[in-house]
Write a protein that holds these residues in place. Sequence first.
Motif, short mmCIF file in Angstrom:
data_model
loop_
_atom_site.label_atom_id
_atom_site.label_comp_id
_atom_site.label_asym_id
_atom_site.label_seq_id
_atom_site.Cartn_x
_atom_site.Cartn_y
_atom_site.Cartn_z
N UNK A 246 -3.76 68.94 58.87
CA UNK A 246 -2.47 69.56 58.55
C UNK A 246 -2.40 69.80 57.05
N UNK A 247 -1.62 70.81 56.69
CA UNK A 247 -1.38 71.18 55.30
C UNK A 247 0.12 71.45 55.19
N UNK A 248 0.86 70.46 54.74
CA UNK A 248 2.32 70.51 54.73
C UNK A 248 2.81 70.56 53.28
N UNK A 249 3.67 71.53 53.00
CA UNK A 249 4.21 71.74 51.66
C UNK A 249 5.72 71.48 51.70
N UNK A 250 6.19 70.57 50.83
CA UNK A 250 7.60 70.25 50.73
C UNK A 250 8.17 70.85 49.45
N UNK A 251 9.33 71.46 49.55
CA UNK A 251 10.10 71.88 48.38
C UNK A 251 11.39 71.06 48.39
N UNK A 252 11.48 70.12 47.45
CA UNK A 252 12.59 69.18 47.39
C UNK A 252 13.20 69.24 45.99
N UNK A 253 14.53 69.15 45.86
CA UNK A 253 15.13 69.09 44.53
C UNK A 253 14.49 68.00 43.68
N UNK A 254 14.14 68.33 42.44
CA UNK A 254 13.40 67.39 41.59
C UNK A 254 14.15 66.09 41.38
N UNK A 255 15.48 66.15 41.39
CA UNK A 255 16.25 64.93 41.16
C UNK A 255 16.26 64.01 42.37
N UNK B 14 6.02 56.48 40.05
CA UNK B 14 5.92 55.11 40.57
C UNK B 14 4.47 54.66 40.68
N UNK B 15 3.52 55.53 40.33
CA UNK B 15 2.10 55.19 40.45
C UNK B 15 1.35 55.86 39.31
N UNK B 16 0.36 55.16 38.72
CA UNK B 16 -0.36 55.75 37.58
C UNK B 16 -0.99 57.11 37.87
N UNK B 17 -1.51 57.30 39.09
CA UNK B 17 -2.14 58.58 39.42
C UNK B 17 -1.16 59.57 40.01
N UNK B 18 0.09 59.18 40.18
CA UNK B 18 1.16 60.04 40.67
C UNK B 18 0.87 60.61 42.05
N UNK B 19 0.15 59.88 42.88
CA UNK B 19 -0.11 60.32 44.24
C UNK B 19 0.87 59.71 45.23
N UNK B 20 1.68 58.75 44.80
CA UNK B 20 2.71 58.16 45.64
C UNK B 20 4.06 58.56 45.08
N UNK B 21 4.92 59.08 45.94
CA UNK B 21 6.20 59.63 45.52
C UNK B 21 7.31 59.02 46.36
N UNK B 22 8.40 58.68 45.70
CA UNK B 22 9.56 58.10 46.37
C UNK B 22 10.60 59.18 46.62
N UNK B 23 11.08 59.28 47.88
CA UNK B 23 12.08 60.25 48.27
C UNK B 23 13.43 59.55 48.44
N UNK B 24 14.47 60.23 48.02
CA UNK B 24 15.81 59.66 48.19
C UNK B 24 16.25 59.75 49.64
N UNK B 25 15.95 60.86 50.33
CA UNK B 25 16.35 61.07 51.72
C UNK B 25 15.13 60.98 52.64
N UNK B 26 14.43 59.88 52.55
CA UNK B 26 13.16 59.76 53.26
C UNK B 26 13.31 59.84 54.77
N UNK B 27 14.28 59.13 55.33
CA UNK B 27 14.44 59.11 56.78
C UNK B 27 14.88 60.47 57.31
N UNK B 28 15.74 61.15 56.56
CA UNK B 28 16.19 62.47 56.99
C UNK B 28 15.03 63.46 57.00
N UNK B 29 14.22 63.43 55.95
CA UNK B 29 13.07 64.33 55.88
C UNK B 29 12.07 64.01 56.98
N UNK B 30 11.93 62.73 57.32
CA UNK B 30 11.03 62.32 58.41
C UNK B 30 11.45 63.00 59.71
#
Length: 628
Positions: free
Chosen positions: A286-295, A301-317
Motif C-alpha cells: 500500500x501507498x497511503x498519503x495523508x494531508x493533515x493540518x500541520x498543527x 518526537x523521534x530523531x529521524x522523524x519517522x514516528x509522528x503523533x496525531x491529535x485525532x488518531x482514532x478518528x483517522x484510524x
Amino acid sequence: MSDIIQLLPDSVANQIAAGEVIQRPASVIKELVENAVDAGAKRIDVLVVDAGKTSIQVIDDGKGMSDTDARLAFERHATSKIRQADDLFSLHTMGFRGEALASIAAVAQVELKTRQATDDIGTSLSISGCKVLNQEPVACSVGSNFLIQNLFFNVPARRKFLKSNTTEMNNIMMAFERIVLVYPQIHFTFRSNDTELLNLRACGENFRQRIIDVFGKRLNQSLLPVGVDTTVCKIHGFIGKPEASKKKNAHQYFFVNGRYMKHPYFNKAVMTPFERLIPAGEQVPYFIYFDVPAEDIDVNIHPTKTEIKFENEQTIWQILMASVKESLGKFNDVPSIDFDTEGKPDIPVFNQQQTDDFGFAVPKVDFNPSYNPFNTNPRQPSVPSNWEQLYDGAAAQGDNDMQQPGDFDEAALFQTDEMPPAATAPSATIASALNGGTTIEDKSPAHYQYKGKYIMTAVKSGLMIIDQHRAHVRVLYDGYRKQLEDKVGNTQKMLFPEMIQFSPADNVVFQKIMPDMLTLGFDFSDLGGGSYAIGGIPSGLEGLNPISLVNDIVALASENTISVDEDINHTVALGLARDAAIPYGQVLNNKEMENLVNELFASANVNYAPDGKTIIAILSQTDIDHLF
C-alpha cells in the motif's frame, strides 16, 4: 574545590548530534535530498561510491545559498525554516532541526558549491571534521552541489560498525525511495559506482506513475485507488489487491504531509479489511498519503522523524479503514456482466401469441401445476407379512459366536463421558470388528498428527511433540547447505519462463545472492532494468510459485545482515527451505511422518530450526501423570 560542569566544545557537541542524526550513509542522503526538496529543486541527482562509504554527492537545481548562508548552514541549530517556537507546530517542510549539515561536517569531509539565481558567481566551501578549510568564490550552476567524502573518517568506532556494502546500499535505496515516492513532480536520478540505477522523470502529480517507475509495471496491475476527503484529513493513494499479498517485503508506505512515517496503528487499519481475503501472516502493498493540518501532528518526537503523533488518531484510524473497505468493495475482481450488444447476433424475444412470425401455431404443453414429486414415493419398499420368521433362531446363537460388524448395540457408540467407564468401553469383539479383525492396540500407529501441525510420538520418557514445519525446514536446510558447499545443484527447466522485477533496493540484494541461487539450481536471465527471466528452479520444487519463491528469499536476505559468504549461504538455504517445507495444516500419513522423523534425527541439530526456533518438546511421563 574546582567546578566540574563545563560546556562541550562545538566539535564534540556536533559529533554527539551526529550520533543521533547521521547513523549511516543512508542518513546523509536522506538529509541532503530533503534539503534539496525544500530548496525547490526540479531535478536532484544522487551519486554514491562504495555504498556511500567513499563518497556521496547530491546535486540539485534549487535556489542555492549566498556565501553567508553557505557558511552559517554548517552551524548548530542554523535553519531557514524556524523563527520562533510556535513554528515548530506548523511545519510544512522536510528538514528543520538545523543539525544535519553540522552533524555531517563533524564526521566527514565536505565540499559545497552553491549559487543563487540572482548571483553571477557562486561559493565554494571546504570543511573537515567541523573545521572550515577554505571558502572562496567559484563559477558553478544555480543550486547546490554537496560532496561528502570519507564518512566517519575521524570516528573509527562508528566506521567499523558499518555493515557490508550490500546492506548499506539497501538502506540507501530504501531512504531514497521514501522521498521520491512523495514528489513525482521532481526528476530524480541515482547512480552507484558510475552505474545508473534509477532515472525517474517528473510526472506531475501522477503518484501512480511514480510508483510504477520505482517498483515496476507489474505492480500497476495490482493497485486499487483509495481516496477520501474529510474535515479531519484527506487521504489518497493505493492499496494492493488480495492476490498481490506477500509473506514479507510487500512495499508498505505511509506519508503524511510529504513525509514518510512508520505507524503500526494505521497499518492495522489497512490490514483489517484484508483479514478474510489473504492468508494469515501475509501482507499487501500500500501507498497511503495523508494531508493533515500541520498543527494537528507532532513530527518532533523521534530523531529521524519517522514516528509522528496525531491529535485525532482514532478518528483517522476509522476513516482510513472505511476508505480501504470501500476501495476493496468497489474494485473487487468479480467479473461484470457485459450488456454491450453492438455487433452481437439478434436473439428474438419470446412471443406469447398463439402463432409465430411465420403463421405456424405454437405447440401447447400440458402440465399439472399442482404436481409435487415429493408428496408420494412410488418406490416405497413393501414389508413382507412374515418378516418375524426371518429372525427366528437369531437369539439362540448366544454370545459364543463372533459378532458381525454392525451387530453391536448402537447406543454404545453415543455414550457420553459421564457414563461409567465399564459402560463406555467397547468389548474386545466390537473393537476387533471395527478394526478389521485386529485389536486397537495392535493397530495403533507409531505417530499421531495433531491438528495438522504437530507430530506426537510415545517415547520412553513421555510424549515427544515435533513441529512438522520446522522439522522439515531443518531437514531441507541441511540439504541445501550441503549443495552450496559441494557446488552441486540440479535444475528443473520451466516450460514457460516467468519474469520477475525487483525494485532498485531489492535488485542490489538479489545480485549479491544470485550466484548462490544459481549453485542451488536456479536459472536466471538478466533482462535489464531490474527484470529477470526465471528459466529453471531447483529439482524437487515443482508446484511452487517461482516468483513467490524468489521474492521470499530476497525479502529474507534484505532483513538479514549479509557481509560474508557464510551469511549468504545461510540466508539462501533458509529462504528456500521455508518455502519448500511442509506447511502447517497438511495431513500426513504414518509413513510420511515416519520418514520425516527419521530424517530429522539424522540431522546435526535435532532440537532447533536454522532460525533458532524449537523443533521438539517432551511432555514427561511425570507431568502426564500429574494431569490425572
